[in-house]
Scaffold this motif. Structure first.
Motif, mmCIF file in Angstrom:
data_model
loop_
_atom_site.group_PDB
_atom_site.id
_atom_site.type_symbol
_atom_site.label_atom_id
_atom_site.label_comp_id
_atom_site.label_asym_id
_atom_site.label_seq_id
_atom_site.Cartn_x
_atom_site.Cartn_y
_atom_site.Cartn_z
ATOM 1 N N SER A 13 0.822 -1.211 0.000
ATOM 2 C CA SER A 13 0.000 0.000 0.000
ATOM 3 C C SER A 13 0.853 1.257 0.000
ATOM 4 C CB SER A 13 -0.928 0.021 1.213
ATOM 5 O OG SER A 13 -1.835 -1.042 1.140
ATOM 6 N N ALA A 14 1.976 1.211 0.698
ATOM 7 C CA ALA A 14 2.860 2.373 0.755
ATOM 8 C C ALA A 14 3.593 2.566 -0.563
ATOM 9 C CB ALA A 14 3.862 2.221 1.899
ATOM 10 N N GLY A 15 3.665 1.507 -1.358
ATOM 11 C CA GLY A 15 4.369 1.598 -2.625
ATOM 12 C C GLY A 15 5.868 1.716 -2.435
ATOM 13 N N SER A 16 6.325 1.229 -1.302
ATOM 14 C CA SER A 16 7.734 1.355 -0.968
ATOM 15 C C SER A 16 8.121 0.224 -0.027
ATOM 16 C CB SER A 16 7.976 2.709 -0.288
ATOM 17 O OG SER A 16 9.282 2.802 0.203
ATOM 18 N N VAL A 17 9.411 -0.103 -0.039
ATOM 19 C CA VAL A 17 9.907 -1.077 0.928
ATOM 20 C C VAL A 17 10.667 -0.376 2.040
ATOM 21 C CG1 VAL A 17 9.983 -3.013 -0.658
ATOM 22 C CG2 VAL A 17 11.959 -1.500 -0.504
ATOM 23 N N SER A 18 10.654 0.958 2.007
ATOM 24 C CA SER A 18 11.317 1.741 3.044
ATOM 25 C C SER A 18 10.558 1.591 4.360
ATOM 26 C CB SER A 18 11.368 3.214 2.637
ATOM 27 O OG SER A 18 11.735 4.028 3.725
ATOM 28 N N VAL A 19 11.285 1.287 5.416
ATOM 29 C CA VAL A 19 10.672 1.118 6.736
ATOM 30 C C VAL A 19 9.960 2.389 7.165
ATOM 31 C CG1 VAL A 19 11.170 0.705 9.168
ATOM 32 C CG2 VAL A 19 12.327 -0.643 7.432
ATOM 33 N N VAL A 20 10.527 3.535 6.871
ATOM 34 C CA VAL A 20 9.920 4.813 7.266
ATOM 35 C C VAL A 20 8.571 4.990 6.579
ATOM 36 C CG1 VAL A 20 10.192 7.317 7.169
ATOM 37 C CG2 VAL A 20 12.147 5.884 7.747
ATOM 38 N N ASP A 21 8.506 4.701 5.288
ATOM 39 C CA ASP A 21 7.242 4.845 4.561
ATOM 40 C C ASP A 21 6.187 3.860 5.073
ATOM 41 O OD1 ASP A 21 8.306 6.847 3.003
ATOM 42 O OD2 ASP A 21 8.862 5.489 1.359
ATOM 43 N N ILE A 22 6.605 2.644 5.345
ATOM 44 C CA ILE A 22 5.676 1.627 5.844
ATOM 45 C C ILE A 22 5.157 2.015 7.230
ATOM 46 C CG2 ILE A 22 5.500 -0.767 6.618
ATOM 47 C CD1 ILE A 22 7.551 -1.444 4.384
ATOM 48 N N MET A 23 6.045 2.491 8.104
ATOM 49 C CA MET A 23 5.616 2.895 9.451
ATOM 50 C C MET A 23 4.708 4.110 9.392
ATOM 51 S SD MET A 23 9.055 2.180 11.672
ATOM 52 C CE MET A 23 8.373 2.839 13.162
ATOM 53 N N ARG A 24 5.023 5.052 8.529
ATOM 54 C CA ARG A 24 4.181 6.247 8.391
ATOM 55 C C ARG A 24 2.769 5.842 7.982
ATOM 56 N NH1 ARG A 24 7.047 9.140 4.976
ATOM 57 N NH2 ARG A 24 8.067 10.319 6.626
ATOM 58 N N LEU A 25 2.657 4.977 6.985
ATOM 59 C CA LEU A 25 1.344 4.525 6.542
ATOM 60 C C LEU A 25 0.613 3.785 7.669
ATOM 61 C CD1 LEU A 25 -0.749 4.257 4.303
ATOM 62 C CD2 LEU A 25 0.380 2.142 3.611
ATOM 63 N N GLY A 26 1.336 2.966 8.409
ATOM 64 C CA GLY A 26 0.726 2.261 9.536
ATOM 65 C C GLY A 26 0.197 3.221 10.583
ATOM 66 N N PHE A 27 0.975 4.247 10.914
ATOM 67 C CA PHE A 27 0.534 5.241 11.897
ATOM 68 C C PHE A 27 -0.643 6.052 11.369
ATOM 69 C CE2 PHE A 27 5.131 5.138 13.470
ATOM 70 C CZ PHE A 27 4.821 4.204 14.439
#
Length: 131
Positions: A13-27
């Motif tokens: 969903s984030a369209g990225s494998v970056s941990v920061v992008d994934i965490m941001r989307l989760g938050f």
């Protein structure tokens, strides 16, 4: 396994494998979910408050008819023991109103706590976005 599936779904969903992008989307999803819960709870409080007001109006009408039987006789045919029916009805509706009023108080406390929780989540997301 559920955690891995959730992580993969967030990454997709984030369209990225970056941990920061994934965490941001989760938050962001957590905040969105908390907002929808808060909105639902607020609507429920409004509904219960309307119900308390409605029950108050019923009680006032019953007390008015009980105190002024001639007014009640214009609307319905009264028998000799109907005064007892008015008294029972008033007690019944007062019990319901008291229960609903207590429920409203508890829900408003829960709404305040949910609002504070939502505020903390939004602050955390804002701090995370600022990184």
């Amino acid at each position: 396994m559920d955690s891995l599936v959730s992580l993969l779904e967030l990454a997709y969903s984030a369209g990225s494998v970056s941990v920061v992008d994934i965490m941001r989307l989760g938050f962001e999803r957590e905040v969105q979910e908390e907002r929808s819960w808060f909105s639902f709870l607020y609507g429920l409080c409004v509904h219960v408050a309307d119900r308390v007001a409605y029950l108050d109006a019923i009680i006032q009408e019953l007390e008015f008819c009980s105190n002024d039987v001639s007014i009640a006789q214009l609307v319905v045919e009264l028998r000799s023991d109907d005064g007892l029916v008015f008294a029972d009805s008033i007690m019944y509706f007062k019990a319901i109103r008291d229960f609903e009023a207590e429920k409203l108080e508890n829900m408003q406390l829960f709404l305040q706590a949910s609002g504070a929780h939502l505020g903390r989540r939004m602050q955390f997301l804002a701090r995370f976005n600022a990184m």
